[in-house]
Motif scaffolding. Structure first.
Motif, mmCIF file in Angstrom:
data_model
loop_
_atom_site.group_PDB
_atom_site.id
_atom_site.type_symbol
_atom_site.label_atom_id
_atom_site.label_comp_id
_atom_site.label_asym_id
_atom_site.label_seq_id
_atom_site.Cartn_x
_atom_site.Cartn_y
_atom_site.Cartn_z
ATOM 1 N N SER A 121 0.857 -1.188 0.000
ATOM 2 C CA SER A 121 0.000 0.000 0.000
ATOM 3 C C SER A 121 0.892 1.237 0.000
ATOM 4 C CB SER A 121 -0.906 0.000 1.233
ATOM 5 O OG SER A 121 -1.670 1.183 1.292
ATOM 6 N N LYS A 122 0.705 2.075 -1.012
ATOM 7 C CA LYS A 122 1.469 3.323 -1.143
ATOM 8 C C LYS A 122 2.975 3.064 -1.093
ATOM 9 C CE LYS A 122 -2.296 6.050 0.822
ATOM 10 N NZ LYS A 122 -2.742 6.953 1.909
ATOM 11 N N GLY A 123 3.382 2.004 -1.771
ATOM 12 C CA GLY A 123 4.807 1.694 -1.903
ATOM 13 C C GLY A 123 5.421 0.942 -0.743
ATOM 14 N N LYS A 124 4.636 0.608 0.284
ATOM 15 C CA LYS A 124 5.171 -0.100 1.445
ATOM 16 C C LYS A 124 4.402 -1.392 1.688
ATOM 17 C CE LYS A 124 6.692 4.015 4.020
ATOM 18 N NZ LYS A 124 6.566 4.746 5.307
ATOM 19 N N PHE A 125 5.152 -2.413 2.104
ATOM 20 C CA PHE A 125 4.528 -3.666 2.511
ATOM 21 C C PHE A 125 5.150 -4.083 3.827
ATOM 22 C CE2 PHE A 125 4.025 -8.422 2.115
ATOM 23 C CZ PHE A 125 2.658 -8.414 2.341
ATOM 24 N N GLU A 126 4.437 -3.819 4.889
ATOM 25 C CA GLU A 126 4.892 -4.086 6.245
ATOM 26 C C GLU A 126 3.672 -4.009 7.166
ATOM 27 O OE1 GLU A 126 6.173 0.492 7.378
ATOM 28 O OE2 GLU A 126 7.627 -0.816 6.383
ATOM 29 N N PRO A 127 3.774 -4.513 8.379
ATOM 30 C CA PRO A 127 2.640 -4.391 9.299
ATOM 31 C C PRO A 127 2.164 -2.947 9.407
ATOM 32 C CG PRO A 127 4.262 -5.888 10.216
ATOM 33 C CD PRO A 127 4.887 -5.296 8.982
ATOM 34 N N GLY A 128 0.884 -2.749 9.142
ATOM 35 C CA GLY A 128 0.316 -1.410 9.126
ATOM 36 C C GLY A 128 0.249 -0.791 7.747
ATOM 37 N N SER A 129 0.815 -1.463 6.747
ATOM 38 C CA SER A 129 0.787 -0.936 5.384
ATOM 39 C C SER A 129 0.693 -2.079 4.378
ATOM 40 C CB SER A 129 2.039 -0.093 5.098
ATOM 41 O OG SER A 129 1.974 0.474 3.799
ATOM 42 N N THR A 130 -0.529 -2.419 4.001
ATOM 43 C CA THR A 130 -0.767 -3.458 3.003
ATOM 44 C C THR A 130 -2.075 -3.195 2.287
ATOM 45 O OG1 THR A 130 -1.049 -5.838 2.626
ATOM 46 C CG2 THR A 130 -1.867 -4.966 4.707
ATOM 47 N N ASN A 131 -2.212 -3.790 1.130
ATOM 48 C CA ASN A 131 -3.398 -3.599 0.297
ATOM 49 C C ASN A 131 -4.440 -4.683 0.512
ATOM 50 O OD1 ASN A 131 -3.812 -1.408 -1.505
ATOM 51 N ND2 ASN A 131 -3.979 -2.816 -3.225
ATOM 52 N N ILE A 132 -4.088 -5.747 1.216
ATOM 53 C CA ILE A 132 -4.942 -6.928 1.249
ATOM 54 C C ILE A 132 -5.680 -7.060 2.590
ATOM 55 C CG2 ILE A 132 -3.476 -8.107 -0.412
ATOM 56 C CD1 ILE A 132 -2.384 -9.826 1.894
#
Length: 432
Positions: free
Chosen positions: A71-82
């Protein structure tokens, strides 16, 4: 006597004209690159699902990073599209993610770029009795090399897996993100490339490409919406004309994905009579209903709309596909939105749509979607133990198996084919 001569001369001219048209038709048919038939000659009596195939990982070779997971260029806890975490135990190839499971071990994910991932999905389709999928191709993506290369790889894998497991596939062009008429040639050229380079419709009469009315079926997804899209009905008309009439690459059946209230020009529909003129030129309509109702009771109101849609289609000699979905959630993609926005309710919500559509007279079903974990509509296997931490993931009820929605979809396919009686109540849970 002169009257007889005039009539005779007119008849000769008419005969010559008919002969010329017939020659042109035969010549055009002979030039077309599609096989005459398929193992799947019609969509009727089939339950198909939409297949996104758009998730990547940084090490899968596609060069797209955590595409559609992030999500918005980041994939980590607190930032995902799914909002759904896949059940990954059956995938041969997995990639370590930044997320952690409850026992402290790392969580892994699959990539659609890997042929082994696609193979697992088509094996599930066969195991559960799902007839096949529509392979989505996003015109906004395939105009660039990165998106085109990715979706070509997924489609190649699907062609192989569909033949291996005896499942149907069809190309679905998603027009979301299309520009104006400048993207009409993008779609046209892409179809030409698929026909020429992948031989997508010319693999013999036992091929797995889905036909309808004896012709390869191509879908245009997103027609007639009133949300200020840049492409017009005229642009879509050019696409339809090419797919149906081009002497080499045409001769196709066409299905249009329409707004929910397309027939009465309702709240989501462009108020233009040309939409109905366009619909009468195609083979199938496919109204998009995801998110239009959220409970079994809400669906009862839509069921009356569906019945009238079916009546219109019969009167205008256009086939109709009923769209169903198991639930909906896009909280991680849109943090301000509700979590588990449309609850699955142990499968009752899904089954209500399936059984009512069949009892309404729908002869074809489209399940949205097979692998859509971004919006929480996936029917494939979902983890009962997703990662913990800053991101929340929707899980099924404790006693609902990971494969519950594959199972329900397969049962609905049997009802559609009249292999089992119509059942209005949700079937009992199947445990392994």
């Amino acid at each position: 006597m002169s009257t007889i001569n005039i009539r005779t001369g007119g008849a000769k001219k008419m005969l010559l004209l008919v002969s010329a048209v017939l020659v042109l038709y035969i010549t055009a048919s002979a030039q077309r690159k599609h096989a005459k038939g398929s193992k799947f000659p019609s969509y009727k009596s089939l339950v198909m699902a939409g297949y996104q195939g758009w998730h990547n990982t940084p090490e899968d070779g596609a060069g797209r990073g955590w595409y559609h997971y992030q999500s918005k260029g980041k994939f980590e806890p607190g930032s995902t599209n799914i909002d759904l975490w896949p059940e990954t135990s059956e995938y041969p190839k997995l990639y370590k993610s930044p997320f952690i499971l409850a026992d402290g071990s790392p969580a892994y994910l699959q990539s659609a770029y890997d042929a082994s991932t696609v193979d697992v999905h088509f094996r599930w389709m066969k195991e559960y009795g799902i007839d096949g999928v529509f392979m989505q191709r996003f015109v906004g993506e395939i105009r660039g090399s990165s998106g085109r290369n990715h979706f070509n790889q997924v489609l190649r894998s699907a062609l192989t897996a569909s033949r291996k497991y005896g499942r149907a596939i069809s190309v679905m062009y998603d027009l979301s993100g299309c520009r104006d008429s400048v993207d009409v040639p993008v779609l046209i050229q892409d179809w030409k490339d698929l026909v020429d380079s992948m031989h997508i419709t010319s693999r013999g009469n036992d091929q797995s490409y889905l036909y309808h009315n004896g012709k390869p079926l191509v879908v245009l997804w997103g027609v007639g919406f009133n949300d200020n899209r840049k492409y017009t009905l005229k642009d879509v008309g050019k696409m339809v004309d090419f797919l149906k009439n081009d002497p080499v690459y045409g001769g196709c059946s066409v299905m249009l994905r329409l707004p929910t209230y397309w027939r009465e020009f309702g709240a989501d529909t462009e108020k233009d009579l040309a939409l109905h003129d366009l619909i009468r030129k195609v083979d199938i309509v496919h109204p998009w209903t995801v998110g239009r109702y959220s409970t079994e009771r809400d669906y009862n109101r839509y069921a009356e709309v569906q019945r009238k849609d079916l009546e219109w289609c019969r009167a205008n000699r256009v086939d109709y596909v009923a769209v169903v979905f198991p639930g909906f959630s896009w909280h991680n993609m849109n943090p301000g939105s509700p979590f588990d926005q449309i609850s699955r309710n142990r499968g009752d919500f899904f089954w209500k749509q399936l059984s009512t559509a069949i009892s309404n007279g729908a002869e074809m079903l489209y399940v949205a979607m097979f692998d859509e974990i971004d919006e929480g509509t996936a029917i494939f296997k979902i983890s009962k133990n997703p990662p913990i931490g800053a991101s929340k993931f929707v899980t099924f009820e404790p006693d609902i198996p990971t494969d519950h929605y594959l199972y329900l979809t397969g049962l609905a396919g049997k009802m559609l084919k009249k292999k089992i009686p119509l059942q209005l109540t949700t079937p009992a849970i199947k445990y392994k």
